[in-house]
Design an enzyme around this catalytic site. Structure first.
Site, short mmCIF file in Angstrom:
data_model
loop_
_atom_site.label_atom_id
_atom_site.label_comp_id
_atom_site.label_asym_id
_atom_site.label_seq_id
_atom_site.Cartn_x
_atom_site.Cartn_y
_atom_site.Cartn_z
N VAL A 10 0.85 -1.28 0.08
CA VAL A 10 -0.15 0.08 0.02
C VAL A 10 0.99 0.99 0.03
CG1 VAL A 10 -1.99 -1.07 1.26
CG2 VAL A 10 -0.13 -0.09 2.67
N SER A 11 0.45 2.23 -0.64
CA SER A 11 1.36 3.63 -0.77
C SER A 11 1.45 4.35 0.65
CB SER A 11 0.77 4.49 -1.68
OG SER A 11 0.59 3.72 -2.83
N SER A 12 0.33 4.08 1.44
CA SER A 12 0.14 4.96 2.67
C SER A 12 -0.43 4.34 3.78
CB SER A 12 -0.27 6.17 2.41
OG SER A 12 -1.81 6.06 1.98
#
Length: 195
Positions: A10-12
């Site tokens: 996941v990016s964040s």
């Protein structure tokens, strides 16, 4: 023991990874931008080490864009896994990179196309964010961080618990850490000064 691994990215921290989770497999979980090359992500590095020692023979990803958001990097990663005789499974497509121990040419064709789509999608997201901020600024709705907020070092560092291990690692440059964590270089410097 040879096993199947699930690679999750996941990016964040705010993103929901539930759709990618699968407790029936060994999971390698990175919270990191897709623009960071696969071979530079902490959990991906650990996964590749387990591949090289023969512990992993099959890797599952939910979708091609979990490998990255850069077409060249995705294709390089797929080629690296192919050289290691890894069967890469893309869940949302039901595709396997190897069938009966041989490379699946249809997998490569489709995933190469999706790697390019993933890169275009990322560029489009960046454009939409910039446009949204510009519109919000003209309407006076985007002001950035509120000035005068005072917080203790502990309160400040507590916001970056999951990134601190990466930031402590001196083998990464500030710009690499910025890309890996989506934290500004000045904030990374501030965190380093407090550790």
């Amino acid at each position: 023991m040879i096993t199947t691994a699930k690679y999750i990215r996941v990016s964040s921290k705010g993103q929901n990874e539930a759709r990618q989770k699968d407790s029936s497999m060994v999971e390698y979980f990175d919270t990191i931008s897709g623009v960071i090359p696969f071979t530079e992500r902490p959990e991906a590095i650990r996964l590749l080490e387990d591949v090289r020692t023969g512990k992993i023979k099959t890797i599952v990803v939910h979708s091609v864009d979990r490998l990255g958001r850069n077409a060249y990097d995705i294709q390089t990663t797929m080629e690296l896994l192919n050289r290691e005789d890894i069967n890469l499974i893309v869940e949302n497509l039901g595709l396997h990179s190897r069938i009966d121990g041989r490379q699946n040419p249809i997998f490569k064709m489709i995933c190469d196309l999706l790697a390019n789509v993933s890169q275009i999608e990322r560029e489009s997201i960046k454009e939409r964010i910039a446009e949204g901020i510009a519109i919000a600024k003209t309407k006076g709705k985007y002001k950035g961080r509120v000035k005068g907020i005072i917080e203790t070092n502990e309160e400040f560092l507590s916001k970056y618990k999951s990134e601190i291990k990466l930031i402590k690692n001196d083998s990464f440059s500030l710009s690499q850490l910025n890309k890996m964590t989506n934290i500004s270089i000045n904030t990374i410097r501030k965190i380093k000064s407090m550790l």
